[in-house]
Design a protein around this motif. Structure first.
Motif, PDB file in Angstrom:
ATOM      1  N   LYS A  26      44.583  35.258  35.749  1.00  0.00           N
ATOM      2  CA  LYS A  26      45.962  35.179  35.262  1.00  0.00           C
ATOM      3  C   LYS A  26      46.925  35.594  36.364  1.00  0.00           C
ATOM      4  N   LEU A  27      47.949  34.777  36.588  1.00  0.00           N
ATOM      5  CA  LEU A  27      48.953  35.067  37.596  1.00  0.00           C
ATOM      6  C   LEU A  27      50.020  36.010  37.031  1.00  0.00           C
ATOM      7  N   LYS A  28      50.931  36.435  37.891  1.00  0.00           N
ATOM      8  CA  LYS A  28      51.978  37.367  37.473  1.00  0.00           C
ATOM      9  C   LYS A  28      52.901  36.768  36.416  1.00  0.00           C
ATOM     10  N   ILE A 104      47.125  26.561  44.495  1.00  0.00           N
ATOM     11  CA  ILE A 104      47.690  27.894  44.718  1.00  0.00           C
ATOM     12  C   ILE A 104      47.183  28.476  46.028  1.00  0.00           C
ATOM     13  N   GLY A 105      45.912  28.277  46.313  1.00  0.00           N
ATOM     14  CA  GLY A 105      45.337  28.810  47.539  1.00  0.00           C
ATOM     15  C   GLY A 105      43.893  28.401  47.675  1.00  0.00           C
ATOM     16  N   MET A 106      43.261  28.876  48.744  1.00  0.00           N
ATOM     17  CA  MET A 106      41.871  28.505  49.014  1.00  0.00           C
ATOM     18  C   MET A 106      41.233  29.583  49.881  1.00  0.00           C
ATOM     19  N   TYR A 107      39.896  29.616  49.872  1.00  0.00           N
ATOM     20  CA  TYR A 107      39.190  30.491  50.798  1.00  0.00           C
ATOM     21  C   TYR A 107      37.777  29.988  51.041  1.00  0.00           C
ATOM     22  N   GLY A 133      53.739  35.332  46.228  1.00  0.00           N
ATOM     23  CA  GLY A 133      54.422  36.296  45.382  1.00  0.00           C
ATOM     24  C   GLY A 133      54.050  36.205  43.919  1.00  0.00           C
ATOM     25  N   GLN A 134      53.113  35.311  43.567  1.00  0.00           N
ATOM     26  CA  GLN A 134      52.730  35.124  42.167  1.00  0.00           C
ATOM     27  C   GLN A 134      51.355  35.710  41.845  1.00  0.00           C
ATOM     28  N   MET A 138      45.778  38.095  45.359  1.00  0.00           N
ATOM     29  CA  MET A 138      44.981  39.109  44.671  1.00  0.00           C
ATOM     30  C   MET A 138      43.924  38.457  43.787  1.00  0.00           C
ATOM     31  N   ALA A 139      44.303  37.385  43.095  1.00  0.00           N
ATOM     32  CA  ALA A 139      43.345  36.694  42.230  1.00  0.00           C
ATOM     33  C   ALA A 139      42.164  36.168  43.034  1.00  0.00           C
ATOM     34  N   MET A 140      42.431  35.584  44.194  1.00  0.00           N
ATOM     35  CA  MET A 140      41.339  35.078  45.020  1.00  0.00           C
ATOM     36  C   MET A 140      40.494  36.223  45.560  1.00  0.00           C
ATOM     37  N   GLY A 141      41.144  37.318  45.954  1.00  0.00           N
ATOM     38  CA  GLY A 141      40.390  38.472  46.423  1.00  0.00           C
ATOM     39  C   GLY A 141      39.462  39.016  45.360  1.00  0.00           C
TER      40      GLY A 141
END
Length: 214
Positions: A26-28, A104-107, A133-134, A138-141
């Motif tokens: 869940k995002l901010k 949103i992002g990738m890793y 900023g959303q 942190m979610a990916m971490g």
């Protein structure tokens, strides 16, 4: 992909990664985000992710690469082992997307060392500018604490977390990563043009997380 050590075999997986994906976070803003494996046969997605990575290189403040990567270079570097994308929905390769509003992002996750030390992984993260900023970083971490142990890794080490990358440092400290070293004057960064920037080394022992499914 090739590294300073050559091609490094991965450790034996602890559980099937497919058994734990997708992971919902869940995002901010209260909306759900979904971590899924990157489908390297989805060419529009790969092209978008390559552009995201090259933008990070162009920004010149988080990754050590100085010049954009071509498609095969990106495939080898970022997608050569296991890689994941955090998105606003489950991505269907047969569907068209405006990925700027979806990704949103990738890793990536890959061995940091060869042979007897290949149980220690490295991971590299990118958050899309439009989603910063959303809470995506942190979610990916947080998901790394599940995906990496599932892939068979016992610990992780981040070799170059530049000291002026405050957002990244906050994430790793909040998730309990240990600061185990400092490399003086490690990078020529665009956001600090008048000085060479130190880098921190972060370590985490996954056995303390108990993140694998029971």
């Amino acid at each position: 992909m090739s590294t300073a050590y050559g091609k490094i075999p991965k450790p034996e997986a602890a559980v099937s990664i497919d058994a734990i994906l997708p992971i919902t976070k869940k995002l901010k803003n209260g909306k759900n985000a979904y971590l899924q494996a990157i489908d390297t046969t989805n060419q529009p997605l790969v092209t978008h992710l390559q552009a995201l990575f090259n933008q990070a290189i162009e920004d010149g403040s988080t990754y050590p690469q100085e010049y954009p990567l071509g498609e095969q270079q990106f495939m080898d570097y970022f997608l050569g082992y296991d890689a994941f994308v955090l998105a606003t929905e489950i991505i269907d390769r047969n569907k068209d997307y405006d990925f700027d509003n979806v990704v949103i992002g990738m890793y990536y996750v890959k061995p940091n060392y060869p042979g007897r030390c290949s149980h220690i992984c490295n991971a590299g993260f990118i958050t899309s500018i439009s989603f910063r900023g959303q809470g995506g970083g942190m979610a990916m971490g947080e998901t790394l604490l599940t995906t990496a142990p599932a892939l068979g890794y016992k610990a992780s080490v981040f070799n170059l977390v530049f000291v002026n990358n405050e957002a990244s440092i906050r994430i790793w400290r909040k998730l309990g990563f240990q600061e185990v070293g400092r490399i003086p004057q490690a990078g020529r960064l665009k956001n600090s043009p008048d000085q060479l920037v130190d880098a921190l080394i972060f370590y985490n022992d996954f056995s303390k997380n108990n993140a694998l499914p029971k």
